[in-house]
Every structure is written in C-alpha cells, then in structure tokens.
Design an enzyme around this catalytic site. Structure first.
Site, mmCIF file in Angstrom:
data_model
loop_
_atom_site.group_PDB
_atom_site.id
_atom_site.type_symbol
_atom_site.label_atom_id
_atom_site.label_comp_id
_atom_site.label_asym_id
_atom_site.label_seq_id
_atom_site.Cartn_x
_atom_site.Cartn_y
_atom_site.Cartn_z
ATOM 1 N N ASP A 1 1.541 5.017 1.562
ATOM 2 C CA ASP A 1 1.229 5.984 2.612
ATOM 3 C C ASP A 1 1.848 7.324 2.247
ATOM 4 O O ASP A 1 2.894 7.383 1.593
ATOM 5 C CB ASP A 1 1.800 5.511 3.963
ATOM 6 N N ASP A 32 10.140 3.806 12.952
ATOM 7 C CA ASP A 32 10.802 2.686 13.627
ATOM 8 C C ASP A 32 12.184 2.325 13.054
ATOM 9 O O ASP A 32 13.182 2.409 13.759
ATOM 10 C CB ASP A 32 9.876 1.449 13.715
ATOM 11 N N ASP A 74 0.849 -1.190 0.000
ATOM 12 C CA ASP A 74 0.000 0.000 0.000
ATOM 13 C C ASP A 74 0.888 1.245 0.000
ATOM 14 O O ASP A 74 2.090 1.153 0.213
ATOM 15 C CB ASP A 74 -0.948 0.021 1.209
HETATM 16 P P1 ATP Z 1 3.937 -2.916 5.323
HETATM 17 O O1 ATP Z 1 4.572 -3.343 4.074
HETATM 18 O O2 ATP Z 1 3.719 -4.023 6.269
HETATM 19 O O3 ATP Z 1 2.725 -2.023 5.167
HETATM 20 P P2 ATP Z 1 5.072 -0.502 6.407
HETATM 21 O O4 ATP Z 1 6.484 -0.136 6.702
HETATM 22 O O5 ATP Z 1 4.367 0.331 5.406
HETATM 23 O O6 ATP Z 1 5.071 -2.019 6.034
HETATM 24 P P3 ATP Z 1 2.975 0.250 8.201
HETATM 25 O O7 ATP Z 1 2.500 -0.445 9.421
HETATM 26 O O8 ATP Z 1 2.071 0.403 7.037
HETATM 27 O O9 ATP Z 1 4.310 -0.482 7.781
HETATM 28 O O10 ATP Z 1 3.482 1.685 8.692
HETATM 29 C C1 ATP Z 1 3.875 2.721 7.797
HETATM 30 C C2 ATP Z 1 5.072 3.458 8.336
HETATM 31 O O11 ATP Z 1 4.769 4.065 9.597
HETATM 32 C C3 ATP Z 1 6.294 2.576 8.627
HETATM 33 O O12 ATP Z 1 7.086 2.412 7.481
HETATM 34 C C4 ATP Z 1 7.003 3.341 9.708
HETATM 35 O O13 ATP Z 1 7.774 4.391 9.163
HETATM 36 C C5 ATP Z 1 5.864 3.959 10.493
HETATM 37 N N1 ATP Z 1 5.444 3.108 11.622
HETATM 38 C C6 ATP Z 1 4.453 2.192 11.640
HETATM 39 N N2 ATP Z 1 4.328 1.610 12.837
HETATM 40 C C7 ATP Z 1 5.276 2.180 13.622
HETATM 41 C C8 ATP Z 1 5.655 2.012 14.981
HETATM 42 N N3 ATP Z 1 5.027 1.139 15.762
HETATM 43 N N4 ATP Z 1 6.657 2.792 15.451
HETATM 44 C C9 ATP Z 1 7.293 3.691 14.654
HETATM 45 N N5 ATP Z 1 6.989 3.882 13.377
HETATM 46 C C10 ATP Z 1 5.984 3.153 12.843
HETATM 47 MG MG MG Z 2 2.275 0.234 4.869
#
Ligand code: ATP
Ligand code: MG
Length: 464
Positions: A75, A163, A73
């Site tokens: 963001d 993170d 997805d």
């Molecule tokens: P995925 O491919 O699983 O969606 P993602 O990195 O996009 O991986 P998301 O949970 O969609 O993960 O979160 C989007 C972004 O928000 C992450 O890349 C990170 O920068 C930030 N983020 C999400 N959860 C946390 C957390 N618990 N602590 C700090 N930053 C976070």
């Molecule tokens: Mg994501």
C-alpha cells in the site's frame, strides 16, 4: 475501576498523544532494501514524487518486511488528494465510499493509494482541508463509531489515525528510510501489538480493530499490549453493529490467513467469538465439533502456508457441517428420503446463517457440492468412483473427507482409499473396488464410464 487500575499500572508506559516529529531510521537500523519493494509500488511512489507529492510505502508491507515476512500486498500513502492521484495515473480508479482510496493498476497488479487522513481526535483542525459545515466527509455515530472517514490531513495525523504502532511505519524507497511516529520499530522488535492512542476510544471508533488485533497477534506471533487488550472484553458486543458483510470479510481474512488455528484461539481468549460467528460459538462449546474445527483450521493453515489456495466456500462448508447434518437428521423421521432431507437441510442452514452473517450467495453452490460429495464418496463400487474423479469439486470433496477423518467424523480407511484410488493403475483400481451393492451401477456401464473418466483424469481441479 478496572480501567483506572490499568491506567495506574500502565500509565507510565503510555505514549504521548501527539508526537513532535517522526523518528527517521536509516537502512542500517531497519534493513529494508529498495529491491524488496514490489516494482509497481516503486513505480507508484516515484510517479507521485515526480508530480511534486510525497509518497511512502506504508502499513502491512513495511511491518512484514521489518519482521522478515513476505508482504501480502503493497500500500502507498501520499499527501496527494484522491482526484490528484487519479490525474497522475492513467490506469487508476477511485474506489470506496466509507473510506476513499485509489487503485493504481500496473501490469496485472493493483497498488492501493491512500491519501493521508486527519486524526479523529482533533476533528477539522487541519487548515488546508477544513470541512464545510454540512460536509459529510467524516461521519461519526453517537457512540463514537466512525461511519465514514474522508477528512484528509498530513502525515503526522495520518500516522495517528492508523490502528497499531507496527502498522504506522512509512518507508521511502528513494532514501531507504523508515519514518516512524509511534515507536512501531521497537514494538516490532519486542513483538508487541499496541494500539495508537486511547485503546477504548480507538475500538469504539471502529470495533473491527478488535478483530484485527486478534488477527495480527496470531499472524505475527505478537502479544497484545495489556493496555490495548484491557477494554476489549467490555467492548466486544460493539461488533454486533458492524455490517455483516464487513464482518464476513474480516473473519475470512483471519480464517484464511495461514494462522487460523492460533487466530481462533486468540479470538476466544479475548471473548470475541460470541456474536460474530455464532457457528464458531457453538463449535467451540462442543468437544466433537471442536476436534473437527481444529482439523479443518490446521489443514487450511498448512495449505495456505504452502502457497495453495483455500476458499471461503470450503471454510464455510467446514463451519456449518455439523449444523447441516443435525438439520438433515431432524428432517428424516418425517418419512422422507435421505436425499430430500439433505437438500432441504442444506438450504435451511445456509439461509439461517445468512441472516446472521451475510456471506455471498455465489458460495452456496460449492458448499452444497462439497457436502453432497460426502455421501457419494462412500460409494466405492461399480462405476461411481470413476464418475466421481471427474467431478469438478472432487478435490475439495476429498479434502473435506480427510478433515472429517482427522476430526473423527469419517473412517480413516475411507479417506485412505480415496487417497490411493486416483493415482492407482487400472488393475489396482479394479482390485480396490468393493463388491457392488444391490442397486448400484451395472458392470457393463462401468467400462464405458471408465474410459471417459480417464481422459479427463489429467485435469487439475483447484479448490474453490
Ligand atoms: P495485511 O497483511 O492483512 O494486509 P495490513 O496492515 O496491510 O495487513 P490492511 O487492511 O491492508 O492491513 O490495511 C493497511 C493499513 O491501513 C494498516 O496497516 C493500517 O495502518 C491501516 N488500517 C487498516 N484498517 C484500519 C482500521 N480499521 N483502523 C485504522 N487503521 C487501519
Ligand atoms: Mg495490506
């Protein structure tokens, strides 16, 4: 002591806490082209910029594109406040309380728009967004756990509160530049998962980051940087404090990621499987259950990677199967019928589990159907196999049976029989049927049922 040693060994490579400015990489340095960005994400960043805000594609999408994976997805991060984002997009909605974001709707797609957050270390330092005395936009528990985070800040701070370094990359579709604040591009190149800031503090703030570390390491095939990894074993018990609905969501992300086999191995290596998923704990301690679990994870991974759906209910049915059977066998000596022992066992196991891991009740029906189908799949005479083909969960039940066979828990011959039966011709099916057992359906009924079922045979049954 251990931490001091680790600091000594890795201190030299630790990154500075605050960074002067971003490193801006041009297209040649990262290779991410504008066309690779989802049209809705492009529309979103453009509209925000046209309204005078800054806006970037951020997080997993940039990381995945950099690594040559297809993003799940997209963001967007912006300096516009949530209410300001709402004003730019007619079709949008403010969601979340612990962590407010805006969903922007575009066709059938949703883009998550997040306002830059202030970093947690220098609480309230940002002049523009200074919080009131009794403001509850950021709430921290005594042990450092961040209960709510809606203190907004600038991009530098936003990068610092993310993170992992590979998750703190900002892509500007207009200029095709990647802005990095914490060396994420180099870490991606070296396949290193490194937390931003002090590892222990960041895991204390949000223990779920430990599970995320295991999930990303498995999904990206990265290794966890030793300094990031060091405090995990000690802090793992903090996961007990996480609301179980959030744990459930995070576990399902891991188990349905297409990399569950490696993910579970990673959880185990980090000592994170205790407590979060007691059923996982029990399974991993028993060779018979372990074999079954690995068959289930392997099968699910393959299915997800081929673009098929895999459901939380199916995964739960797998994880709780042995518990349910043990419970059902315990019920039987009390002189009860198989059926009533089974139904009671299913309810008991689901209720007991729910006390530890709050999974939604809406999954119960499917889980029970998958389980009850296991006995029905053994009946291969008369009208029963035909009736089963029309069952809405036949496909899920059959898939479960194949996993049991792979795990040594059901006869391979039975799974093979069911593999052939649905596509066999009428005469082949007749020949495949076993001799009726005493008490099974009469041949006369079979004919009638068969016609009904054939009419419905074309319906695609989707798992979950
Ligand atoms: P995925 O491919 O699983 O969606 P993602 O990195 O996009 O991986 P998301 O949970 O969609 O993960 O979160 C989007 C972004 O928000 C992450 O890349 C990170 O920068 C930030 N983020 C999400 N959860 C946390 C957390 N618990 N602590 C700090 N930053 C976070
Ligand atoms: Mg994501």
């Amino acid at each position: 002591m251990i931490r001091r040693l680790i600091n000594k060994v890795f201190g030299k490579t630790a990154r500075p806490k605050t960074v002067a400015g971003p490193r801006i990489l041009a297209l040649e340095a990262h290779g991410i082209r504008r066309e690779q960005i989802h049209p809705c994400a492009l529309k979103t960043t453009r509209a925000l910029k046209a309204a005078g805000y800054s806006a970037f594609v951020v997080g997993g999408a940039v990381r995945d594109l950099l690594l040559g994976h297809e993003p799940k997805d997209f963001d967007v991060a912006t300096n516009a406040l949530p209410e300001e984002v709402r004003q730019v997009f007619r079709r949008s909605r403010l969601i979340g309380r612990r962590f407010q974001i805006v969903h922007v709707y575009c066709g059938g797609d949703t883009i998550e728009v997040t306002t830059f957050r202030a970093a947690t270390a220098d609480k309230g330092a940002d002049k523009d967004f200074e919080a009131d005395e009794d403001d509850d936009s950021r709430v921290t528990a005594d042990d450092g756990m961040l209960l709510r985070d809606n203190v907004f800040g600038n991009q530098a701070e936003d990068a610092e509160r993310r993170d992992f370094t590979v998750n703190a990359l900002y892509y500007d579709p207009d200029t095709e530049e990647v802005w990095e604040w914490h060396g994420g591009v180099e870490d991606a190149r070296n396949k290193v998962l490194r937390i931003i800031g002090d590892p222990a503090q960041r895991f204390r703030e949000d223990p779920v980051r430990m599970l995320r570390a295991a999930r990303f390491a498995a999904k990206l095939d990265f290794h966890i940087d030793p300094a990031t990894r060091a405090p995990i074993a000690e802090l793992a018990t903090m996961l007990e404090r996480i609301p179980s609905s959030r744990l459930f969501d995070e576990m399902m992300k891991l188990l349905l990621s297409g990399h569950a086999e490696r993910g579970v191995r990673q959880l185990r290596a980090e000592g994170l499987h205790h407590g979060i998923l007691p059923m996982l704990d029990a399974i991993l301690d028993d060779p018979e259950r372990q074999k079954f679990l690995h068959a289930a994870l392997h099968d699910t991974d393959q299915r997800v990677r081929q673009g098929h759906s895999a459901s939380p209910a199916f995964m739960l049915a797998c994880l709780l199967w042995f518990d349910m059977r043990a419970e059902s066998q315990r019920n039987q000596p009390a002189g009860r019928s198989d059926q009533s022992a089974l139904f009671e066992a299913m309810d008991a196991v689901l209720e007991r589990q729910r006390r530890v891991l709050a999974f939604p009740r809406r999954f119960d029906g499917t889980i029970k159907e998958i389980w009850t189908l296991q006995t029905r799949l053994e009946q291969r005479s008369g009208a029963r196999p035909f009736r089963l083909l029309a069952h809405p969960r036949f496909r899920a039940g059959y898939d479960f049976l194949t996993i049991r066979a792979l795990g040594g828990d059901a006869a391979q011959e039975l799974a093979d029989w069911w593999k052939r039966f649905p596509d066999a011709s009428d005469s082949e099916r007749e020949a495949m049927l076993l001799k009726p057992q005493p008490g099974s359906a009469k041949p006369k009924r079979r004919r009638r049922r068969k016609t009904t079922v054939e009419g419905e045979g074309a319906i695609e049954v989707k798992l979950g």
